[in-house]
Design a protein around this motif. Structure first.
Motif, PDB file in Angstrom:
ATOM      1  N   VAL A 195      13.008 -10.788  17.153  1.00 39.30           N
ATOM      2  CA  VAL A 195      13.500 -11.918  17.280  1.00 39.30           C
ATOM      3  C   VAL A 195      15.082 -12.492  15.983  1.00 39.30           C
ATOM      4  CG1 VAL A 195      12.826 -14.614  14.903  1.00 39.30           C
ATOM      5  CG2 VAL A 195      11.504 -13.284  16.851  1.00 39.30           C
ATOM      6  N   THR A 196      14.849 -11.456  14.970  1.00 34.96           N
ATOM      7  CA  THR A 196      16.878 -11.332  14.441  1.00 34.96           C
ATOM      8  C   THR A 196      17.609 -11.416  15.330  1.00 34.96           C
ATOM      9  OG1 THR A 196      15.226 -10.541  12.591  1.00 34.96           O
ATOM     10  CG2 THR A 196      17.337 -10.192  13.058  1.00 34.96           C
ATOM     11  N   TYR A 197      17.980 -10.394  16.186  1.00 37.61           N
ATOM     12  CA  TYR A 197      18.655 -10.709  16.793  1.00 37.61           C
ATOM     13  C   TYR A 197      18.252 -11.801  18.326  1.00 37.61           C
ATOM     14  CZ  TYR A 197      22.216  -8.737  20.202  1.00 37.61           C
ATOM     15  OH  TYR A 197      23.170  -8.710  20.962  1.00 37.61           O
ATOM     16  N   ALA A 198      17.459 -12.311  18.737  1.00 34.82           N
ATOM     17  CA  ALA A 198      17.956 -13.095  19.600  1.00 34.82           C
ATOM     18  C   ALA A 198      18.642 -14.680  18.487  1.00 34.82           C
ATOM     19  CB  ALA A 198      16.396 -13.743  20.096  1.00 34.82           C
ATOM     20  N   ASP A 199      17.807 -14.033  16.977  1.00 35.86           N
ATOM     21  CA  ASP A 199      18.910 -15.976  16.393  1.00 35.86           C
ATOM     22  C   ASP A 199      20.668 -15.275  16.228  1.00 35.86           C
ATOM     23  OD1 ASP A 199      18.545 -18.267  14.443  1.00 35.86           O
ATOM     24  OD2 ASP A 199      18.584 -16.664  13.364  1.00 35.86           O
ATOM     25  N   THR A 200      20.817 -14.008  16.536  1.00 35.12           N
ATOM     26  CA  THR A 200      22.383 -13.943  16.139  1.00 35.12           C
ATOM     27  C   THR A 200      22.221 -13.865  17.176  1.00 35.12           C
ATOM     28  OG1 THR A 200      22.061 -11.622  14.471  1.00 35.12           O
ATOM     29  CG2 THR A 200      23.432 -11.815  15.737  1.00 35.12           C
ATOM     30  N   LEU A 201      21.957 -13.567  18.759  1.00 35.17           N
ATOM     31  CA  LEU A 201      22.250 -14.027  19.745  1.00 35.17           C
ATOM     32  C   LEU A 201      22.345 -15.151  20.096  1.00 35.17           C
ATOM     33  CD1 LEU A 201      23.347 -12.895  23.017  1.00 35.17           C
ATOM     34  CD2 LEU A 201      20.577 -13.093  23.968  1.00 35.17           C
ATOM     35  N   TYR A 202      21.949 -16.073  19.855  1.00 31.62           N
ATOM     36  CA  TYR A 202      21.493 -17.514  20.116  1.00 31.62           C
ATOM     37  C   TYR A 202      23.132 -18.121  19.145  1.00 31.62           C
ATOM     38  CZ  TYR A 202      21.277 -22.396  20.283  1.00 31.62           C
ATOM     39  OH  TYR A 202      21.557 -24.044  20.946  1.00 31.62           O
ATOM     40  N   GLU A 203      23.538 -17.690  17.760  1.00 28.91           N
ATOM     41  CA  GLU A 203      24.318 -18.379  16.853  1.00 28.91           C
ATOM     42  C   GLU A 203      26.367 -17.845  17.906  1.00 28.91           C
ATOM     43  OE1 GLU A 203      24.452 -15.719  13.720  1.00 28.91           O
ATOM     44  OE2 GLU A 203      22.690 -17.343  12.705  1.00 28.91           O
ATOM     45  N   SER A 204      25.870 -17.383  18.357  1.00 34.93           N
ATOM     46  CA  SER A 204      27.174 -17.006  19.323  1.00 34.93           C
ATOM     47  C   SER A 204      27.103 -18.010  20.963  1.00 34.93           C
ATOM     48  CB  SER A 204      27.086 -15.172  20.495  1.00 34.93           C
ATOM     49  OG  SER A 204      26.327 -14.726  20.982  1.00 34.93           O
TER      50      SER A 204
ATOM     51  N   GLN B 257      19.777 -29.094  19.454  1.00 36.68           N
ATOM     52  CA  GLN B 257      18.797 -29.002  18.298  1.00 36.68           C
ATOM     53  C   GLN B 257      17.615 -28.828  18.103  1.00 36.68           C
ATOM     54  OE1 GLN B 257      18.997 -33.523  17.306  1.00 36.68           O
ATOM     55  NE2 GLN B 257      18.285 -33.597  15.286  1.00 36.68           N
ATOM     56  N   ALA B 258      16.611 -29.362  19.421  1.00 39.09           N
ATOM     57  CA  ALA B 258      15.867 -28.292  19.792  1.00 39.09           C
ATOM     58  C   ALA B 258      15.054 -27.140  19.049  1.00 39.09           C
ATOM     59  CB  ALA B 258      14.961 -29.291  20.887  1.00 39.09           C
ATOM     60  N   ILE B 259      16.444 -26.483  19.943  1.00 41.97           N
ATOM     61  CA  ILE B 259      16.676 -25.023  19.802  1.00 41.97           C
ATOM     62  C   ILE B 259      16.390 -25.014  18.221  1.00 41.97           C
ATOM     63  CG2 ILE B 259      16.947 -23.310  20.554  1.00 41.97           C
ATOM     64  CD1 ILE B 259      17.941 -23.913  23.694  1.00 41.97           C
ATOM     65  N   GLU B 260      17.897 -25.208  17.779  1.00 44.39           N
ATOM     66  CA  GLU B 260      18.188 -24.552  16.270  1.00 44.39           C
ATOM     67  C   GLU B 260      17.042 -24.726  15.623  1.00 44.39           C
ATOM     68  OE1 GLU B 260      22.442 -24.520  14.223  1.00 44.39           O
ATOM     69  OE2 GLU B 260      21.380 -27.500  14.814  1.00 44.39           O
ATOM     70  N   SER B 261      16.525 -25.982  15.529  1.00 40.81           N
ATOM     71  CA  SER B 261      15.358 -26.582  14.700  1.00 40.81           C
ATOM     72  C   SER B 261      14.365 -25.933  14.744  1.00 40.81           C
ATOM     73  CB  SER B 261      15.146 -28.115  14.749  1.00 40.81           C
ATOM     74  OG  SER B 261      14.422 -28.061  16.023  1.00 40.81           O
ATOM     75  N   ASN B 262      13.622 -25.880  15.828  1.00 39.13           N
ATOM     76  CA  ASN B 262      12.540 -24.743  16.366  1.00 39.13           C
ATOM     77  C   ASN B 262      12.974 -23.546  15.622  1.00 39.13           C
ATOM     78  OD1 ASN B 262      10.515 -26.249  17.635  1.00 39.13           O
ATOM     79  ND2 ASN B 262      11.818 -27.293  18.598  1.00 39.13           N
ATOM     80  N   MET B 263      14.315 -22.893  15.824  1.00 39.82           N
ATOM     81  CA  MET B 263      14.433 -21.209  15.639  1.00 39.82           C
ATOM     82  C   MET B 263      14.197 -21.492  14.071  1.00 39.82           C
ATOM     83  SD  MET B 263      14.818 -18.760  17.769  1.00 39.82           S
ATOM     84  CE  MET B 263      15.761 -17.500  16.827  1.00 39.82           C
ATOM     85  N   ALA B 264      14.160 -22.463  13.439  1.00 44.11           N
ATOM     86  CA  ALA B 264      14.761 -22.200  11.958  1.00 44.11           C
ATOM     87  C   ALA B 264      13.609 -22.146  11.272  1.00 44.11           C
ATOM     88  CB  ALA B 264      15.040 -23.759  11.302  1.00 44.11           C
ATOM     89  N   GLN B 265      11.872 -23.330  11.922  1.00 44.98           N
ATOM     90  CA  GLN B 265      10.676 -22.641  11.882  1.00 44.98           C
ATOM     91  C   GLN B 265       9.771 -21.792  12.255  1.00 44.98           C
ATOM     92  OE1 GLN B 265       8.766 -24.999  10.041  1.00 44.98           O
ATOM     93  NE2 GLN B 265      10.915 -25.815   9.946  1.00 44.98           N
ATOM     94  N   LEU B 266      10.765 -21.259  13.332  1.00 49.11           N
ATOM     95  CA  LEU B 266       9.984 -19.315  13.288  1.00 49.11           C
ATOM     96  C   LEU B 266       9.953 -18.036  12.991  1.00 49.11           C
ATOM     97  CD1 LEU B 266       8.353 -17.908  16.073  1.00 49.11           C
ATOM     98  CD2 LEU B 266      11.520 -17.840  17.487  1.00 49.11           C
TER      99      LEU B 266
END
Length: 294
Positions: free
Chosen positions: A227-236, A250-259
């Motif tokens: 999940v840590t690397y997935a978050d980094t990948l999405y930021e790119s 917006q939906a991806i970002e908010s749900n990732m913040a919860q995940l």
């Protein structure tokens, strides 16, 4: 003129055949069904002439075969190539997840917990990408991974552990560069790797929990790394995703913040902060929104 002759040829051949067959029939009747050698030879010659006339006037077959490579075949080949690239990048991304959580554990003075995650890239994944490395002219880095694993097992406090870990992560990054940057930075491509990481993280997280407790710390830590690397990948790629579909972003970002809250630290707590069902639900919602971009 040639077209006219070509079109009249079969008609003339048919007419001449009828005339010749009539003549042959007359000859046979005239000789009282006992044709002489001369008349039989003549009839045979006429039949041969008829056959030649028919052959010469037969319409020429037109080659209507289609090219072997159709647009559908080309599309299938492109999809196959992309799937191969996605699998290759997903495996390398899983390696990065393992090494990231190992780095966290080393920083927290837990080399014994870091060791399995340093071993997993070479023990569980490397054999899957080894043929791909050769095809893509990527230098092997199994030696680097093995050297790091041996070092952390034999001398976990050795200062070289951190530098060797960084060398291993750099090797993985270089292997990723075998896929063109334009493709790696495309949201349509990167989100497939992103989803693959989340799927694997969800499975590992579920496997880590039994009877309301975290019974498998390694699986918990695996899922955190992914999940840590997935978050980094999405930021790119988030700016590109936002441009294409602000609502999905917006939906991806908010749900990732919860995940990410399901993993408060690299060291596993006694009980899960978030039940597996909620983690799975968040991952499903995220993946549904990525489909708006894919």
């Amino acid at each position: 003129m040639k077209v006219l002759l070509d079109s009249l040829g079969p008609i003339f051949g048919w007419w001449l055949g009828r005339q010749l067959l009539g003549y042959i029939y007359f000859e046979i009747l005239w000789s009282n069904l006992m044709p002489s050698f001369h008349s039989l030879s003549f009839a045979t010659s006429l039949v041969g002439l008829l056959a030649l006339t028919s052959c010469n006037n037969a319409p020429t077959a037109t080659n209507t075969s289609t090219p072997a490579t159709t647009s559908a075949t080309a599309a299938a080949d492109a999809n196959s190539t992309e799937k191969k690239d996605v699998d290759y990048m997903t495996n390398l991304s899983l390696m990065k997840g393992h090494l990231l959580v190992a780095k966290e554990l080393l920083a927290q003075g837990k080399p014994d917990q870091a060791e399995p995650h340093i071993g997993h890239p070479v023990e569980e994944i490397y054999s899957d990408i080894e043929p791909e490395l050769q095809e893509r002219n990527v230098a092997e880095f199994k030696t680097t991974l093995d050297g790091l694993h041996d070092l952390v097992q034999a001398k976990p406090q050795d200062p070289k552990v951190n530098s060797e870990l960084q060398s291993a992560m750099t090797a993985v990054d270089k292997a990723m560069q075998a896929v063109p940057a334009e493709q790696r930075e495309s949201p349509q491509f990167a989100l497939k790797i992103f989803n693959g990481l989340l799927d694997t993280a969800g499975s590992e997280y579920t496997a880590a929990i039994a009877n309301g407790k975290i019974t498998e710390a390694i699986e918990y830590q695996d899922s955190r790394g992914f999940v840590t690397y997935a978050d980094t990948l999405y930021e790119s790629i988030e700016s590109k995703v936002s441009q294409k579909s602000p609502e999905a972003h917006q939906a991806i970002e908010s749900n990732m913040a919860q995940l990410v809250k399901a993993w408060p630290s690299a060291i596993a707590p006694a009980a899960p902060v978030m039940p597996p069902e909620q983690v799975s639900k968040l991952i499903k919602t995220i993946e549904q929104n990525t489909q708006k971009v894919l």
